[in-house]
Design a protein around this motif. Structure first.
Motif, short mmCIF file in Angstrom:
data_model
loop_
_atom_site.label_atom_id
_atom_site.label_comp_id
_atom_site.label_asym_id
_atom_site.label_seq_id
_atom_site.Cartn_x
_atom_site.Cartn_y
_atom_site.Cartn_z
N TYR A 1 43.96 35.24 42.07
CA TYR A 1 42.68 35.94 41.93
C TYR A 1 41.52 35.07 42.42
N LEU B 1 43.07 43.79 45.35
CA LEU B 1 41.97 42.83 45.26
C LEU B 1 41.30 42.67 46.63
N TRP C 1 42.45 42.28 37.69
CA TRP C 1 43.90 42.47 37.69
C TRP C 1 44.37 42.39 36.24
#
Length: 301
Positions: free
Chosen positions: A222, A199, A206
């Motif tokens: 995230y 990321l 993901w």
């Protein structure tokens, strides 16, 4: 063509069974609900973690129908396609579309180690037999066929091939794809232990496994990363890593089901030839899970 953003956290959903070896749809919906509540971005059904190899076509149909009825257009439902023949793959994608799936995750041919030309033809044939958008699953570590950069060059000519689940375990592949193709393909990390790294390198999403047991923490990592709060994401990720390592073991389905059971979101029933984990191995895995739960971070809103 239907549209799927291929961004954010997509859950590689477990397939829960009951003590009669049937799919436990009540528990399936409970798990999905826990993920929707924290802002999951998509649901992936019948993947490796979902014990795809033990599911028949009718059960996959039922999972799609159940998930679509549950999702109610709130988020996309993606079905994994993992078949041994092109003929069966075509049937699977057409069933998925008929049952309302929003997209497909497609593996190369199963069992037969197809060469580059065969693999490309397999993907092309699937794409021409459905209007659904496709995320390719690039996992040579487990499935022995790698989708190389030169193959992506050819696949980029197919509009419906939109994304890749990057599971080569080589994080530099994110940069290779970005350097060569810019934003032509959305990239979703498919290995839990590499999610933060990929990321940071620019992956768009993901496809998580431990999200089935710890949805809030997965989504938090995230979102924190995507809003520039790297240190906060790293703190959660370091706590999470012993759990995420359950995703890279041959018994990952059993282990993650154990974790989901401990957090009230699953059961330990698996379908043969898998067996429930017993003895010292069970105690070791439970210790990892329980230690993590005891130290579970407090998440801010």
């Amino acid at each position: 063509m239907n549209t799927v953003k291929w961004e954010g956290v997509y859950s590689a959903l477990l397939t829960p069974f009951d003590d009669t070896d049937k799919i436990d749809f009540e528990l399936f919906e409970k798990n999905m609900q826990s993920q929707v509540e924290v802002g999951i971005n998509g649901l992936v059904l019948g993947g490796s973690l979902g014990e795809a190899s033990t599911l028949c076509a009718e059960e996959k149909n039922d999972l799609v129908i159940c998930a679509k009825n549950f999702a109610q257009k709130r988020l996309p439902v993606i079905l994994n396609i993992a078949e041994q023949s092109t003929r069966d793959a075509i049937k699977a994608v057409q069933n998925a579309e008929r049952n309302g799936a929003d997209g497909l995750m497609v593996l190369p041919p199963m069992r037969y180690k197809a060469d580059e030309a065969e693999t490309l033809e397999y993907f092309r044939t699937i794409a021409t037999n459905t209007s659904l958008p496709i995320m390719l699953y690039n996992n040579p570590h487990d499935y022995k066929i790698e989708i190389t950069m030169s193959m992506f060059e050819q696949l980029g000519k197919i509009p419906s091939v939109q994304a890749v689940k990057e599971s080569t375990r080589d994080v530099s592949n994110v940069t290779r794809l970005k350097n060569r193709f810019n934003d032509r393909f959305k990239i979703l990390c498919g290995v839990d232990t590499l999610a933060l790294e990929e990321l940071v390198l620019g992956a768009d999403g993901w496809v998580g496994g431990l999200v089935d047991a710890f949805p809030a923490e997965t989504v938090a990592i995230y979102r924190l990363l995507k809003t520039g709060k790297y240190q906060e994401a790293l703190t959660i990720y370091r706590w999470f890593l012993p759990l995420l390592e359950l995703d890279i073991h041959p018994k990952f389905a059993q282990y993650i089901k154990m974790a989901a059971t401990q957090t009230g979101l699953g059961s330990e029933y698996v379908r043969a030839p898998r067996l429930k984990v017993e003895g010292a191995e069970r105690e070791r895995i439970l210790s990892v899970i329980k230690n993590a739960i005891a130290a579970r971070p407090i998440l801010s809103s």
